[in-house]
Motif scaffolding. Structure first.
Motif, PDB file in Angstrom:
ATOM      1  N   PRO A 199       0.844  -1.272  -0.030  1.00 27.37           N
ATOM      2  CA  PRO A 199       0.015   0.010  -0.005  1.00 27.37           C
ATOM      3  C   PRO A 199       0.857   1.263   0.125  1.00 27.37           C
ATOM      4  O   PRO A 199       1.448   1.529   1.149  1.00 27.37           O
ATOM      5  CB  PRO A 199      -0.819   0.049   1.323  1.00 27.37           C
ATOM      6  N   GLN A 200       1.116   1.817  -1.282  1.00 28.76           N
ATOM      7  CA  GLN A 200       1.888   2.963  -1.225  1.00 28.76           C
ATOM      8  C   GLN A 200       2.848   2.913  -0.894  1.00 28.76           C
ATOM      9  O   GLN A 200       3.615   3.767  -0.016  1.00 28.76           O
ATOM     10  CB  GLN A 200       0.923   4.385  -0.747  1.00 28.76           C
ATOM     11  N   ARG A 201       3.706   1.955  -1.317  1.00 26.95           N
ATOM     12  CA  ARG A 201       5.210   1.705  -0.875  1.00 26.95           C
ATOM     13  C   ARG A 201       6.274   1.958  -2.185  1.00 26.95           C
ATOM     14  O   ARG A 201       5.790   1.686  -2.993  1.00 26.95           O
ATOM     15  CB  ARG A 201       5.479   0.376  -0.418  1.00 26.95           C
ATOM     16  N   VAL A 202       7.358   2.354  -2.020  1.00 23.59           N
ATOM     17  CA  VAL A 202       8.234   2.774  -3.022  1.00 23.59           C
ATOM     18  C   VAL A 202       9.697   2.115  -2.611  1.00 23.59           C
ATOM     19  O   VAL A 202      10.102   2.281  -1.538  1.00 23.59           O
ATOM     20  CB  VAL A 202       8.379   4.254  -3.402  1.00 23.59           C
ATOM     21  N   GLY A 203      10.293   1.634  -3.667  1.00 21.37           N
ATOM     22  CA  GLY A 203      11.817   1.253  -3.328  1.00 21.37           C
ATOM     23  C   GLY A 203      12.515   1.037  -4.504  1.00 21.37           C
ATOM     24  O   GLY A 203      11.819   1.321  -5.586  1.00 21.37           O
ATOM     25  N   GLY A 204      13.690   0.752  -4.662  1.00 21.00           N
ATOM     26  CA  GLY A 204      14.486   0.463  -5.649  1.00 21.00           C
ATOM     27  C   GLY A 204      16.003   0.694  -5.357  1.00 21.00           C
ATOM     28  O   GLY A 204      16.530   0.652  -4.473  1.00 21.00           O
ATOM     29  N   MET A 205      16.549   0.894  -6.620  1.00 24.01           N
ATOM     30  CA  MET A 205      18.083   1.084  -6.697  1.00 24.01           C
ATOM     31  C   MET A 205      18.332   2.560  -7.164  1.00 24.01           C
ATOM     32  O   MET A 205      18.018   2.901  -8.219  1.00 24.01           O
ATOM     33  CB  MET A 205      18.629   0.241  -7.648  1.00 24.01           C
ATOM     34  N   ALA A 206      18.907   3.291  -6.306  1.00 23.50           N
ATOM     35  CA  ALA A 206      19.191   4.735  -6.593  1.00 23.50           C
ATOM     36  C   ALA A 206      20.415   4.951  -7.337  1.00 23.50           C
ATOM     37  O   ALA A 206      20.726   5.930  -7.928  1.00 23.50           O
ATOM     38  CB  ALA A 206      19.421   5.643  -5.281  1.00 23.50           C
ATOM     39  N   GLY A 207      21.067   3.844  -7.667  1.00 22.05           N
ATOM     40  CA  GLY A 207      22.507   3.912  -8.638  1.00 22.05           C
ATOM     41  C   GLY A 207      23.579   2.953  -8.020  1.00 22.05           C
ATOM     42  O   GLY A 207      23.983   2.002  -8.628  1.00 22.05           O
ATOM     43  N   CYS A 208      23.732   3.186  -6.779  1.00 20.90           N
ATOM     44  CA  CYS A 208      24.733   2.324  -5.895  1.00 20.90           C
ATOM     45  C   CYS A 208      23.844   1.901  -4.708  1.00 20.90           C
ATOM     46  O   CYS A 208      24.249   0.495  -4.362  1.00 20.90           O
ATOM     47  CB  CYS A 208      25.665   3.530  -5.434  1.00 20.90           C
ATOM     48  N   ASN A 209      23.030   2.363  -4.180  1.00 20.77           N
ATOM     49  CA  ASN A 209      22.412   1.998  -2.890  1.00 20.77           C
ATOM     50  C   ASN A 209      20.904   1.616  -3.314  1.00 20.77           C
ATOM     51  O   ASN A 209      20.276   2.362  -4.090  1.00 20.77           O
ATOM     52  CB  ASN A 209      22.556   3.084  -1.887  1.00 20.77           C
ATOM     53  N   ARG A 210      20.452   0.734  -2.543  1.00 20.67           N
ATOM     54  CA  ARG A 210      19.028   0.409  -2.366  1.00 20.67           C
ATOM     55  C   ARG A 210      18.140   1.252  -1.494  1.00 20.67           C
ATOM     56  O   ARG A 210      18.932   1.740  -0.637  1.00 20.67           O
ATOM     57  CB  ARG A 210      18.660  -1.394  -2.106  1.00 20.67           C
ATOM     58  N   PHE A 211      16.839   1.683  -1.809  1.00 23.92           N
ATOM     59  CA  PHE A 211      16.122   2.377  -0.884  1.00 23.92           C
ATOM     60  C   PHE A 211      14.779   1.791  -0.700  1.00 23.92           C
ATOM     61  O   PHE A 211      14.387   1.040  -1.704  1.00 23.92           O
ATOM     62  CB  PHE A 211      16.032   3.658  -1.445  1.00 23.92           C
TER      63      PHE A 211
ATOM     64  N   SER B 264       3.866  12.943  -2.888  1.00 24.83           N
ATOM     65  CA  SER B 264       5.073  13.224  -1.912  1.00 24.83           C
ATOM     66  C   SER B 264       5.503  11.926  -1.610  1.00 24.83           C
ATOM     67  O   SER B 264       5.098  10.943  -1.422  1.00 24.83           O
ATOM     68  CB  SER B 264       4.826  13.940  -0.963  1.00 24.83           C
ATOM     69  N   PHE B 265       7.037  11.900  -1.064  1.00 27.23           N
ATOM     70  CA  PHE B 265       7.635  10.791  -0.833  1.00 27.23           C
ATOM     71  C   PHE B 265       8.091  10.978   0.743  1.00 27.23           C
ATOM     72  O   PHE B 265       8.381  12.024   1.003  1.00 27.23           O
ATOM     73  CB  PHE B 265       8.835  10.399  -1.739  1.00 27.23           C
ATOM     74  N   GLY B 266       7.961   9.867   1.491  1.00 30.50           N
ATOM     75  CA  GLY B 266       8.306  10.056   2.987  1.00 30.50           C
ATOM     76  C   GLY B 266       9.773   9.772   3.001  1.00 30.50           C
ATOM     77  O   GLY B 266      10.420   9.714   2.008  1.00 30.50           O
ATOM     78  N   ASP B 267      10.110   9.552   4.412  1.00 30.96           N
ATOM     79  CA  ASP B 267      11.581   9.298   4.572  1.00 30.96           C
ATOM     80  C   ASP B 267      11.937   8.089   4.010  1.00 30.96           C
ATOM     81  O   ASP B 267      11.042   6.928   3.806  1.00 30.96           O
ATOM     82  CB  ASP B 267      11.960   9.139   6.039  1.00 30.96           C
ATOM     83  N   MET B 268      13.319   7.773   3.191  1.00 27.91           N
ATOM     84  CA  MET B 268      13.692   6.605   2.738  1.00 27.91           C
ATOM     85  C   MET B 268      14.593   6.014   3.516  1.00 27.91           C
ATOM     86  O   MET B 268      15.583   6.613   4.120  1.00 27.91           O
ATOM     87  CB  MET B 268      14.166   6.866   1.260  1.00 27.91           C
ATOM     88  N   LYS B 269      14.668   4.611   3.749  1.00 34.72           N
ATOM     89  CA  LYS B 269      15.848   3.993   4.347  1.00 34.72           C
ATOM     90  C   LYS B 269      16.844   3.409   3.152  1.00 34.72           C
ATOM     91  O   LYS B 269      16.225   3.094   2.081  1.00 34.72           O
ATOM     92  CB  LYS B 269      14.971   2.741   4.924  1.00 34.72           C
ATOM     93  N   LEU B 270      18.123   3.724   3.433  1.00 38.93           N
ATOM     94  CA  LEU B 270      18.979   3.602   2.267  1.00 38.93           C
ATOM     95  C   LEU B 270      20.173   2.728   2.820  1.00 38.93           C
ATOM     96  O   LEU B 270      20.674   2.923   4.060  1.00 38.93           O
ATOM     97  CB  LEU B 270      19.285   5.034   2.075  1.00 38.93           C
ATOM     98  N   THR B 271      20.653   1.860   1.909  1.00 39.35           N
ATOM     99  CA  THR B 271      21.712   1.043   2.377  1.00 39.35           C
ATOM    100  C   THR B 271      22.969   1.995   2.353  1.00 39.35           C
ATOM    101  O   THR B 271      22.924   3.141   1.927  1.00 39.35           O
ATOM    102  CB  THR B 271      21.958  -0.180   0.955  1.00 39.35           C
ATOM    103  N   ARG B 272      24.079   1.512   2.748  1.00 40.32           N
ATOM    104  CA  ARG B 272      25.236   2.446   2.777  1.00 40.32           C
ATOM    105  C   ARG B 272      26.638   2.170   2.036  1.00 40.32           C
ATOM    106  O   ARG B 272      27.518   1.950   2.511  1.00 40.32           O
ATOM    107  CB  ARG B 272      25.683   2.568   4.255  1.00 40.32           C
ATOM    108  N   ARG B 273      26.246   1.674   0.928  1.00 39.63           N
ATOM    109  CA  ARG B 273      27.508   1.201   0.048  1.00 39.63           C
ATOM    110  C   ARG B 273      28.309   2.479  -0.696  1.00 39.63           C
ATOM    111  O   ARG B 273      27.449   3.716  -0.585  1.00 39.63           O
ATOM    112  CB  ARG B 273      27.035   0.383  -1.314  1.00 39.63           C
ATOM    113  N   ILE B 274      29.314   2.472  -0.929  1.00 40.09           N
ATOM    114  CA  ILE B 274      30.074   3.615  -1.480  1.00 40.09           C
ATOM    115  C   ILE B 274      30.479   3.147  -2.802  1.00 40.09           C
ATOM    116  O   ILE B 274      30.980   2.192  -3.162  1.00 40.09           O
ATOM    117  CB  ILE B 274      31.256   4.166  -0.517  1.00 40.09           C
ATOM    118  N   CYS B 275      30.388   3.924  -3.847  1.00 37.81           N
ATOM    119  CA  CYS B 275      30.517   3.973  -5.062  1.00 37.81           C
ATOM    120  C   CYS B 275      31.420   4.782  -5.661  1.00 37.81           C
ATOM    121  O   CYS B 275      31.626   5.913  -5.003  1.00 37.81           O
ATOM    122  CB  CYS B 275      29.317   3.422  -6.205  1.00 37.81           C
TER     123      CYS B 275
END
Length: 169
Positions: free
Chosen positions: A72-84, A97-108
């Motif tokens: 129900p109104q969820r969003v996610g994906g790959m932002a380039g380097c990290n998943r959100f 509008s988009f709420g706060d996003m949880k993001l992985t912490r990889r460095i590219c």
């Protein structure tokens, strides 16, 4: 200060500068009727989308961001380097509008991290969306910013298959 903190401190001002430099003739919050049909239901968003431009900045290739809208109104994906992963809200008036996003912490590599920061910052400012006659999704934000432009995942796969077929002959 660790490397992540240093990169974060350095990338956000640069992303702001890149955002300020990108200009477009497309209106921001109030897209013109000729651009397509305003997003009014979550069903119009459902599925996977491949980002091909963020404002005037084209993105493609291996690090093209991908966004999936679900219930129900969820969003996610790959932002380039990290998943959100997060939530989005679609109001009765078409306001998106988009709420706060949880993001992985990889460095590219820096260019990928900058592209990712630009996308995530633009998503935070999204106010509306439009589905074009060609089936593309445009997300509009603040005044003077070009939209985030996306193609359906299936459309992108068809395009890649035809390119692969062209290279064999």
């Amino acid at each position: 200060m660790n490397i992540r903190m240093m990169l974060a401190c350095l990338s956000f001002p640069l992303v702001g500068a890149l955002s300020a430099c990108s200009t477009t003739t497309v209106s921001s919050f109030h897209p013109s009727a000729s651009e397509g049909e305003p997003v009014e239901s979550p069903e119009q968003l459902e599925g996977g989308w491949v980002v091909y431009s963020i404002g005037e900045r084209e993105v493609e290739g291996r690090y093209s961001p991908r966004i999936a809208f679900g219930k129900p109104q969820r969003v996610g994906g790959m932002a380039g380097c990290n998943r959100f992963l997060g939530d989005y809200e679609l109001g009765a008036d078409g306001r998106l509008s988009f709420g706060d996003m949880k993001l992985t912490r990889r460095i590219c590599a820096d260019p990928i991290m900058l592209q990712e920061s630009l996308l995530l910052n633009r998503l935070r400012g999204v106010m509306s969306g439009v589905v074009t006659a060609e089936g593309e999704l445009l997300l509009f934000g603040g005044q003077g910013m070009g939209p985030i432009r996306m193609r359906p995942e299936a459309m992108n796969e068809i395009g890649n298959a035809s390119k692969a077929g062209d290279s064999r002959g």
